[in-house]
Design a protein around this motif. Structure first.
Motif, PDB file in Angstrom:
ATOM      1  N   MET A 171      61.793  61.752 101.807  1.00  0.00           N
ATOM      2  CA  MET A 171      61.544  60.765 100.769  1.00  0.00           C
ATOM      3  C   MET A 171      62.859  60.073 100.413  1.00  0.00           C
ATOM      4  N   THR A 172      62.814  58.761 100.324  1.00  0.00           N
ATOM      5  CA  THR A 172      63.985  57.962 100.004  1.00  0.00           C
ATOM      6  C   THR A 172      64.196  57.926  98.495  1.00  0.00           C
ATOM      7  N   THR A 173      65.441  58.116  98.057  1.00  0.00           N
ATOM      8  CA  THR A 173      65.732  58.077  96.626  1.00  0.00           C
ATOM      9  C   THR A 173      66.448  56.793  96.227  1.00  0.00           C
ATOM     10  N   GLU A 174      66.624  55.879  97.166  1.00  0.00           N
ATOM     11  CA  GLU A 174      67.292  54.616  96.889  1.00  0.00           C
ATOM     12  C   GLU A 174      66.501  53.801  95.862  1.00  0.00           C
ATOM     13  N   VAL A 175      67.192  53.305  94.846  1.00  0.00           N
ATOM     14  CA  VAL A 175      66.563  52.469  93.830  1.00  0.00           C
ATOM     15  C   VAL A 175      66.702  51.011  94.254  1.00  0.00           C
ATOM     16  N   VAL A 176      65.566  50.341  94.315  1.00  0.00           N
ATOM     17  CA  VAL A 176      65.542  48.937  94.708  1.00  0.00           C
ATOM     18  C   VAL A 176      64.701  48.158  93.710  1.00  0.00           C
ATOM     19  N   GLN A 177      64.767  46.846  93.836  1.00  0.00           N
ATOM     20  CA  GLN A 177      63.970  45.982  92.967  1.00  0.00           C
ATOM     21  C   GLN A 177      63.290  44.921  93.819  1.00  0.00           C
ATOM     22  N   LYS A 178      62.024  44.654  93.542  1.00  0.00           N
ATOM     23  CA  LYS A 178      61.257  43.630  94.254  1.00  0.00           C
ATOM     24  C   LYS A 178      60.690  42.634  93.248  1.00  0.00           C
ATOM     25  N   HIS A 179      60.696  41.372  93.654  1.00  0.00           N
ATOM     26  CA  HIS A 179      60.144  40.273  92.858  1.00  0.00           C
ATOM     27  C   HIS A 179      58.910  39.808  93.625  1.00  0.00           C
ATOM     28  N   VAL A 180      57.734  39.929  92.997  1.00  0.00           N
ATOM     29  CA  VAL A 180      56.473  39.702  93.699  1.00  0.00           C
ATOM     30  C   VAL A 180      55.679  38.599  93.003  1.00  0.00           C
ATOM     31  N   PHE A 181      55.109  37.711  93.811  1.00  0.00           N
ATOM     32  CA  PHE A 181      54.189  36.685  93.312  1.00  0.00           C
ATOM     33  C   PHE A 181      52.835  36.945  93.968  1.00  0.00           C
ATOM     34  N   ILE A 182      51.795  37.083  93.136  1.00  0.00           N
ATOM     35  CA  ILE A 182      50.462  37.409  93.618  1.00  0.00           C
ATOM     36  C   ILE A 182      49.555  36.216  93.336  1.00  0.00           C
ATOM     37  N   SER A 183      48.862  35.736  94.369  1.00  0.00           N
ATOM     38  CA  SER A 183      47.953  34.613  94.168  1.00  0.00           C
ATOM     39  C   SER A 183      46.538  35.005  94.566  1.00  0.00           C
ATOM     40  N   GLY A 184      45.591  34.248  94.025  1.00  0.00           N
ATOM     41  CA  GLY A 184      44.175  34.513  94.236  1.00  0.00           C
ATOM     42  C   GLY A 184      43.487  34.527  92.885  1.00  0.00           C
ATOM     43  N   ARG A 185      42.432  35.306  92.771  1.00  0.00           N
ATOM     44  CA  ARG A 185      41.761  35.484  91.475  1.00  0.00           C
ATOM     45  C   ARG A 185      42.450  36.673  90.788  1.00  0.00           C
ATOM     46  N   VAL A 186      43.573  36.374  90.127  1.00  0.00           N
ATOM     47  CA  VAL A 186      44.414  37.439  89.594  1.00  0.00           C
ATOM     48  C   VAL A 186      44.676  37.303  88.093  1.00  0.00           C
ATOM     49  N   GLN A 187      44.127  36.278  87.466  1.00  0.00           N
ATOM     50  CA  GLN A 187      44.253  36.143  86.009  1.00  0.00           C
ATOM     51  C   GLN A 187      42.870  36.299  85.391  1.00  0.00           C
ATOM     52  N   GLY A 188      42.835  36.929  84.207  1.00  0.00           N
ATOM     53  CA  GLY A 188      41.570  37.139  83.506  1.00  0.00           C
ATOM     54  C   GLY A 188      40.749  38.281  84.063  1.00  0.00           C
ATOM     55  N   VAL A 189      41.371  39.132  84.883  1.00  0.00           N
ATOM     56  CA  VAL A 189      40.662  40.254  85.505  1.00  0.00           C
ATOM     57  C   VAL A 189      41.362  41.593  85.233  1.00  0.00           C
TER      58      VAL A 189
END
Length: 93
Positions: free
Chosen positions: A1-19
């Protein structure tokens, strides 16, 4: 198991608001011990920054591709970022 701390910036599109997508993200982040934030964008996407163990982030990205039951994810854009110091996971408005 990797213990490296990383950060990801994600943009999600589709029917993803109001749900309940941001709350889905917040709950899964808590379960995976990830930090960061999520917010709805005016263009209909959800923006997420997640920080933590690389293995846990990979698990989260898999969950983001599915989303909650009423969501329909069409695309996921994942970018690497420099790591910020977050105290937890929040929903931004």
């Amino acid at each position: 198991m990797t213990t490296e701390v990383v950060q990801k910036h994600v943009f999600i599109s589709g029917r993803v608001q109001g749900v309940g997508f941001r709350y889905f993200i917040q709950q899964n982040a808590a379960d995976l011990n990830l930090k960061g934030w999520a917010k709805n964008l005016a263009d209909g996407r959800v923006e997420v920054v997640i920080s933590g163990n690389l293995d846990k982030i990979e698990q989260m990205i898999t969950k983001l591709k599915e989303g909650p039951s009423f969501a329909r994810v069409h695309d996921l854009e994942v970018n690497s970022e420099s790591t910020d110091d977050f105290s937890g996971f929040s929903i931004r408005y």
